[in-house]
Design an enzyme around this catalytic site. Structure first.
Site, PDB file in Angstrom:
ATOM      1  N   ASP A  83       0.763  -1.298   0.043  1.00  0.00           N
ATOM      2  CA  ASP A  83       0.092   0.563  -0.013  1.00  0.00           C
ATOM      3  C   ASP A  83       0.601   1.088  -0.204  1.00  0.00           C
ATOM      4  OD1 ASP A  83      -2.007   1.851   0.254  1.00  0.00           O
ATOM      5  OD2 ASP A  83      -2.899   0.167   1.830  1.00  0.00           O
ATOM      6  N   ASP A  94      -3.293   7.286  -3.416  1.00  0.00           N
ATOM      7  CA  ASP A  94      -2.935   5.972  -2.307  1.00  0.00           C
ATOM      8  C   ASP A  94      -3.642   5.085  -3.185  1.00  0.00           C
ATOM      9  OD1 ASP A  94      -3.130   4.528  -0.499  1.00  0.00           O
ATOM     10  OD2 ASP A  94      -5.121   5.598   0.608  1.00  0.00           O
ATOM     11  N   HIS A 154     -11.690   6.448   1.949  1.00  0.00           N
ATOM     12  CA  HIS A 154     -11.670   7.897   2.396  1.00  0.00           C
ATOM     13  C   HIS A 154     -11.114   9.169   1.780  1.00  0.00           C
ATOM     14  CE1 HIS A 154      -7.313   7.033   2.352  1.00  0.00           C
ATOM     15  NE2 HIS A 154      -7.945   5.527   2.834  1.00  0.00           N
ATOM     16  N   HIS A 162      -6.818  11.295   5.719  1.00  0.00           N
ATOM     17  CA  HIS A 162      -7.991  10.357   5.576  1.00  0.00           C
ATOM     18  C   HIS A 162      -9.061  11.917   6.030  1.00  0.00           C
ATOM     19  CE1 HIS A 162      -7.674   5.937   5.703  1.00  0.00           C
ATOM     20  NE2 HIS A 162      -6.328   6.617   5.598  1.00  0.00           N
ATOM     21  N   GLU A 187     -10.464   1.830  -1.530  1.00  0.00           N
ATOM     22  CA  GLU A 187     -10.178   0.382  -0.601  1.00  0.00           C
ATOM     23  C   GLU A 187     -11.061  -1.224  -0.553  1.00  0.00           C
ATOM     24  OE1 GLU A 187      -6.819   1.444   2.060  1.00  0.00           O
ATOM     25  OE2 GLU A 187      -7.883   3.122   1.984  1.00  0.00           O
ATOM     26  N   GLU A 281      -6.768  -1.114  -4.163  1.00  0.00           N
ATOM     27  CA  GLU A 281      -7.288   0.121  -4.102  1.00  0.00           C
ATOM     28  C   GLU A 281      -6.596   1.141  -4.846  1.00  0.00           C
ATOM     29  OE1 GLU A 281      -5.038   2.672  -0.386  1.00  0.00           O
ATOM     30  OE2 GLU A 281      -6.839   3.627  -0.182  1.00  0.00           O
TER      31      GLU A 281
END
Ligand code: MN
Ligand code: MN
Length: 296
Positions: A83, A94, A154, A162, A187, A281
């Site tokens: 990640d 992300d 998020h 976040h 994700e 993700e």
């Protein structure tokens, strides 16, 4: 650079690094070498780290990052989530991918990927977050797996990973409206049907974040200044700091920052029944009729 261009550039870098480094994830390889490799490649491509690279093995769903001198190696028959977070001028991408070394677990990777694809095909301006969650849940279930229901996508904001509103991985949760121009990380996490589908807090992750300033002295003072200046509100790895402030003095200063609550530590997130977890993700910019995937 315009925010939209910075978002696209961060996404391009994160996607490229993800697809390169995932090929280096193999049983026997050290987790810390993978983390360092990501840092190195992100810097080469002109990005900065938005958070420490997570190398999450098997039942660890999120937030494992190698400490300094980590001896953890990728085990045989494992499921490994890589990640990665990159920012350009604070604008974040992300993205995560799962490497699978057990053919019997491949369906979990397919389930998480299908959940992500379903979300990308569903999300658009004017839709409720819960509708995206329902699409994710249905896609994961159609692969004979279940989503982790207390982990979510998020919103991403400048220098904030976040940023409040979430994208659930199941139906019936969080029904806020998604708007054009919003940037989200989506994700889904997939586990076997026999699992709980819930994560709980585990051991420390080696991922930290700046909380507040205090009047400190000596090495602690310099360390906090460096952390605040370089990482701002973004998570960082203890490894990055300890490499700059070497020896027992550096270790002691780091402990002082924790004790005085100038920095906080994130826990690892562990599947409650210790089931193996797959994750997929991407980061997206919401448009009128769909979305632009920045990390494709
Ligand atoms: Mn991520
Ligand atoms: Mn994320």
């Amino acid at each position: 650079m315009e925010p939209i261009d910075a978002l696209r550039e961060a996404g391009r870098i994160a996607g490229k690094v993800r697809d390169t480094v995932v090929k280096e994830v193999k049983p026997g390889v050290k987790a810390v070498d993978l983390c360092d490799r990501v840092n190195e490649m992100v810097a080469e491509l002109g990005g900065a780290m938005a958070f420490p690279t997570n190398v999450d093995i098997d039942h660890v769903a999120a937030h494992y990052c190698s400490p300094y001198g980590d001896i953890t190696v990728i085990p045989d028959k494992s499921l490994v989530k890589l990640d990665i977070g990159v920012h350009v001028d604070g604008w974040i991408a992300d993205t995560a991918i799962t490497a699978c070394f057990d053919p019997d677990l491949r369906y979990l990777v397919d389930a998480a990927t299908a959940g992500l694809d379903a979300a990308i095909n569903t999300i658009r301006s004017g839709i409720r977050a819960g509708e995206v969650g329902a699409a994710i849940e249905q896609a994961i279930k159609s692969h004979g797996a279940k989503p982790i229901r207390n982990l979510t996508g998020h919103k991403l904001a400048r220098y904030v990973v976040h940023a409040g509103p979430s994208i659930p991985n199941v139906s019936g949760r969080d029904n806020h409206l998604i708007m054009e121009g919003d940037v989200y990380a989506i994700e889904p996490f997939a586990v076997p049907l026999s699992a709980d589908g819930l994560v709980m807090d585990g051991p420390p992750s080696n991922i930290y974040r700046f909380i507040k300033k205090r009047s400190l002295k000596g090495v602690s003072k310099r360390m906090l200044k460096q952390i605040q200046g370089e990482y701002r509100t973004l998570p960082f790895a203890s490894r990055w700091v300890i490499r700059r402030f070497k020896g027992p003095e550096g270790q002691a200063a780091f402990q002082e920052l924790l004790k005085t609550k100038c920095i906080m530590s994130y826990p690892q997130l562990i599947e409650r029944t210790r089931a193996k977890v797959a994750q997929a993700e991407h980061s997206v910019i919401v448009t009128g009729d769909g979305c632009e995937v920045t990390t494709a």
